[in-house]
Write a protein that holds these residues in place. Structure first.
Motif, short mmCIF file in Angstrom:
data_model
loop_
_atom_site.label_atom_id
_atom_site.label_comp_id
_atom_site.label_asym_id
_atom_site.label_seq_id
_atom_site.Cartn_x
_atom_site.Cartn_y
_atom_site.Cartn_z
N LEU A 57 0.84 -1.19 0.00
CA LEU A 57 0.00 0.00 0.00
C LEU A 57 0.88 1.25 0.00
O LEU A 57 2.02 1.23 0.44
N THR A 58 0.32 2.34 -0.46
CA THR A 58 1.03 3.61 -0.45
C THR A 58 0.77 4.34 0.87
O THR A 58 -0.23 4.06 1.55
N PRO A 59 1.65 5.27 1.26
CA PRO A 59 1.37 6.07 2.47
C PRO A 59 0.02 6.77 2.40
O PRO A 59 -0.66 6.91 3.42
N ALA A 60 -0.40 7.21 1.22
CA ALA A 60 -1.69 7.89 1.08
C ALA A 60 -2.85 6.96 1.39
O ALA A 60 -3.83 7.36 2.03
N GLU A 61 -2.77 5.69 0.94
CA GLU A 61 -3.84 4.74 1.23
C GLU A 61 -3.93 4.46 2.72
O GLU A 61 -5.03 4.37 3.28
N VAL A 62 -2.79 4.30 3.37
CA VAL A 62 -2.79 4.09 4.83
C VAL A 62 -3.37 5.33 5.52
O VAL A 62 -4.11 5.23 6.50
N GLY A 63 -3.03 6.52 5.01
CA GLY A 63 -3.56 7.75 5.58
C GLY A 63 -5.07 7.84 5.45
O GLY A 63 -5.76 8.31 6.37
N LEU A 64 -5.64 7.39 4.33
CA LEU A 64 -7.09 7.40 4.16
C LEU A 64 -7.77 6.46 5.15
O LEU A 64 -8.84 6.77 5.68
N PHE A 65 -7.16 5.30 5.41
CA PHE A 65 -7.71 4.38 6.40
C PHE A 65 -7.67 5.01 7.79
O PHE A 65 -8.64 4.91 8.56
N VAL A 135 -15.08 4.60 4.08
CA VAL A 135 -14.37 3.81 5.09
C VAL A 135 -15.02 4.00 6.46
O VAL A 135 -15.22 3.03 7.21
N ALA A 136 -15.35 5.22 6.79
CA ALA A 136 -15.98 5.49 8.09
C ALA A 136 -17.32 4.79 8.22
O ALA A 136 -17.65 4.22 9.27
N ALA A 137 -18.11 4.80 7.15
CA ALA A 137 -19.41 4.12 7.18
C ALA A 137 -19.24 2.61 7.27
O ALA A 137 -19.95 1.92 8.01
N ALA A 138 -18.27 2.08 6.54
CA ALA A 138 -18.08 0.63 6.50
C ALA A 138 -17.57 0.08 7.83
O ALA A 138 -17.87 -1.07 8.19
N VAL A 178 -3.78 -12.43 7.45
CA VAL A 178 -4.22 -13.52 6.57
C VAL A 178 -5.28 -13.04 5.59
O VAL A 178 -5.32 -13.46 4.43
N VAL A 179 -6.12 -12.12 6.03
CA VAL A 179 -7.17 -11.58 5.16
C VAL A 179 -6.68 -10.35 4.40
O VAL A 179 -6.92 -10.21 3.19
N ALA A 180 -5.99 -9.44 5.09
CA ALA A 180 -5.64 -8.15 4.49
C ALA A 180 -4.55 -8.25 3.43
O ALA A 180 -4.62 -7.58 2.39
N LEU A 181 -3.53 -9.08 3.67
CA LEU A 181 -2.40 -9.12 2.74
C LEU A 181 -2.78 -9.63 1.35
O LEU A 181 -2.41 -9.00 0.34
N PRO A 182 -3.52 -10.74 1.22
CA PRO A 182 -3.92 -11.16 -0.14
C PRO A 182 -4.79 -10.13 -0.85
O PRO A 182 -4.66 -9.92 -2.06
N LEU A 183 -5.67 -9.48 -0.08
CA LEU A 183 -6.53 -8.46 -0.69
C LEU A 183 -5.71 -7.26 -1.15
O LEU A 183 -5.96 -6.69 -2.23
N ALA A 184 -4.72 -6.86 -0.34
CA ALA A 184 -3.86 -5.74 -0.75
C ALA A 184 -3.07 -6.10 -1.99
O ALA A 184 -2.90 -5.27 -2.90
N ALA A 185 -2.57 -7.34 -2.04
CA ALA A 185 -1.82 -7.78 -3.22
C ALA A 185 -2.71 -7.83 -4.46
O ALA A 185 -2.24 -7.64 -5.59
N ALA A 186 -4.01 -8.07 -4.25
CA ALA A 186 -4.95 -8.14 -5.37
C ALA A 186 -5.44 -6.77 -5.81
O ALA A 186 -6.24 -6.67 -6.73
N GLY A 189 -6.48 -2.10 -2.10
CA GLY A 189 -6.09 -0.84 -1.49
C GLY A 189 -6.55 -0.72 -0.05
O GLY A 189 -6.40 -1.64 0.76
N VAL A 190 -7.15 0.41 0.27
CA VAL A 190 -7.56 0.70 1.64
C VAL A 190 -8.59 -0.31 2.14
O VAL A 190 -8.67 -0.60 3.33
N TRP A 191 -9.36 -0.90 1.23
CA TRP A 191 -10.40 -1.84 1.65
C TRP A 191 -9.83 -3.14 2.17
O TRP A 191 -10.50 -3.88 2.90
N SER A 192 -8.61 -3.46 1.81
CA SER A 192 -7.97 -4.66 2.39
C SER A 192 -7.83 -4.51 3.89
O SER A 192 -7.99 -5.48 4.65
N MET A 193 -7.53 -3.30 4.37
CA MET A 193 -7.39 -3.07 5.80
C MET A 193 -8.75 -3.09 6.50
O MET A 193 -8.87 -3.57 7.63
N VAL A 194 -9.77 -2.57 5.84
CA VAL A 194 -11.12 -2.58 6.42
C VAL A 194 -11.60 -4.02 6.62
O VAL A 194 -12.07 -4.40 7.71
N ILE A 195 -11.49 -4.84 5.59
CA ILE A 195 -11.96 -6.22 5.68
C ILE A 195 -11.10 -7.01 6.66
O ILE A 195 -11.61 -7.84 7.44
N GLY A 196 -9.79 -6.76 6.67
CA GLY A 196 -8.92 -7.42 7.63
C GLY A 196 -9.28 -7.08 9.06
O GLY A 196 -9.21 -7.94 9.96
#
Length: 518
Positions: A57-65, A135-138, A178-186, A189-196
């Protein structure tokens, strides 16, 4: 209720074990070992997942989360209302107390989830991002799920049930990557962290309910009982609310003034800097709080246990802070890459966070155990004024200013809490100085030595700023710290001497002896 320590005899009314002083000492020592071992595993998993995600992920994506979840931690605390701590400390009928806390926190979790959902557009407007709104709503549903863990978690802590440490915490830590890393690789983006995050909370919820072996309906909830517990919990709730207000202001001001990339650096630098401090707090709160609560009416025993705990937690925290100052920035660059150098700069500036938290952890638990939670009103006011005031004053200096604000605030609050704990336990000023001064002296000498005489860049320039130089500097700092500590720290010499002569055992303050003086 079913407790873990059946051999000690569980009081069916209070839910506490009937252990002797020796039994309690054994449980506390075992709990500290288990907590430390599992926290090492949890923190390693967290660190590896953090580093791996930084590559995906980019610093910007982490910042959005970070921006989208800025309300979550604050609202989780508001939903709990610090009633879990009141349940651990409660001396009356535990069945009625558990049912009361369950329904109160479940209702609070539902209310906070709805509030977070309603506030999502406001966050998006503030950060000028539709992604932040989404992200806030989810993540609003996380608040309700986490509120359902309060009673099972509190009962396990009250019973010194270490299954949470051995099973739930490591499993929860693994679930996120286990959940976030495959989603981020796919490319999620920021949604990998939400689902993780959802995966980790669901594992936590299911695990606590299975292992605590508690179900609502065994007691009778009552408004009267809730009011009694809330009187104890209110200062703790206010303290948590102030802490999260401060964190929200820091996140909001950093993101608004410095941008999404700087907010990503802040998020990851803060995450790395919190790892050792979080470990200290988790060990102290999970083991020391119930132990101190059992000896709250035994002043000498409590005083000795407090001093011993403060001595060793401080001895562990000081060299870590010195190490962060010495190698924090190059370590982050080596592990995360050059784009994350800003996170390393912030990490060095917030090096005081860990030592401040070490002071707070032991002092907070002994104050709570004595039922003096009203003292936290003073530290809440200090945190609000100093924490927010410094961030507004120092934000023109960028991430360095934000880090210094964090360090100064945590150390100041830690010193105030230790002062309160001194009054609560009856410790002398000499006791406290004997516990705190030697590690500070050793840490200062070690840091100056590796930055000047023993600097790898000076002695082994061929190592450069890579992993070799970092490792050499860390080993040099730790060695100097230990040598100086052996010279100036009488308590350390006594313990090592005892370890070398197994037939002789120093009195343990948890067993009721006064060996807390350094």
């Amino acid at each position: 209720m079913v407790a873990e320590h059946d051999r000690a005899g569980v009081d069916a009314r209070t839910g506490t074990t009937g252990e002797t002083s020796g039994d309690l000492a054994s449980v506390v020592r075992r709990g500290a070992v288990i907590s430390t071992a599992t926290l090492v595993v949890v923190q390693l998993v967290s660190l590896v997942s953090t580093l791996w995600l930084a590559r995906l992920l980019t610093p910007a994506e982490v910042g959005l989360f970070a921006a989208g979840t800025v309300l979550c931690t604050f609202l989780v605390s508001a939903a709990e209302g610090s009633l879990r701590a009141a349940l651990v400390q409660w001396q009356g009928d535990v069945d009625d107390a558990a049912d009361t806390v369950f329904w109160a926190t479940a209702a609070g979790g539902l209310l906070m989830s709805l509030l977070a959902l309603a506030a999502a557009p406001l966050l998006g407007w503030f950060f000028e991002s539709d992604v932040v709104t989404a992200v806030a709503a989810a993540t609003a549903g996380l608040l309700l799920l986490e509120s359902l863990t309060n009673v099972p978690d509190g009962l396990m802590q009250r019973r010194f049930n270490f299954k949470r440490r051995l099973i739930i915490d490591p499993t929860r830590a693994v679930a996120f990557p286990v959940v976030a890393l495959p989603l981020a690789a796919a490319g999620f983006g920021v949604w990998s962290m939400v689902i993780g995050q959802y995966a980790a909370v669901v594992v936590w919820l299911v695990g606590t309910w299975l292992l605590a072996r508690w179900r609502p309906g065994r007691g009778r909830p009552s408004v009267r009982l809730w009011r009694s517990m809330a009187r104890f919990a209110y200062p703790l709730l206010l303290q948590d609310v102030v802490l999260y207000i401060r964190d929200m202001v820091q996140t909001a001001v950093t993101g608004r003034r410095l941008g999404a990339t700087a907010l990503g650096h802040y998020r990851y630098g803060n995450r790395l800097g919190m790892l050792p401090g979080f470990a200290v707090v988790e060990i102290a709160s999970y083991v020391l709080f119930p132990a101190f609560s059992r000896m709250a009416d035994q002043p000498e025993r409590l005083r000795a246990a407090f001093l011993r705990s403060l001595t060793w937690i401080w001895f562990a925290a000081v060299p870590v802070a010195a190490l962060v100052i010495a190698i924090g920035e190059p370590v982050v660059v080596v592990l995360l890459g050059e784009p994350w150098r800003g996170a390393g700069v912030f990490l060095v500036a917030m090096a005081g966070y860990g030592v401040g938290l070490a002071l707070q952890s032991v002092a907070t638990e002994v104050i709570k155990a004595r039922g003096r939670s009203s003292l936290f009103h003073w530290t809440s006011a200090l945190e609000l004024l100093l924490g927010i005031g410094l961030i507004l004053l120092l934000i023109p200096y960028g991430l360095v200013g934000v880090g210094i604000a964090v360090s100064v605030t945590e150390i100041a609050i830690g010193l105030v809490l230790v002062g309160f704990a001194r009054g609560v336990t009856g410790c002398s000023l000499g006791d406290l100085l004997g516990a705190l001064v030697p590690p500070v002296l050793a840490g200062t000498v070690a840091l100056v030595a590796v930055q000047t005489v023993l600097s790898p860049s000076r002695m082994w320039p061929q190592l450069g700023d890579g992993i070799g130089g970092v490792v050499v500097e860390a080993v040099a700092l730790g060695s100097v710290f230990l040598v100086v500590s052996l010279v100036v720290h009488r308590g350390l010499r006594d313990v090592l001497r005892t370890m070398m002569r197994p037939g002789r055992r120093d009195p343990d303050p948890v067993d009721g002896e006064d060996s807390g003086r350094s």
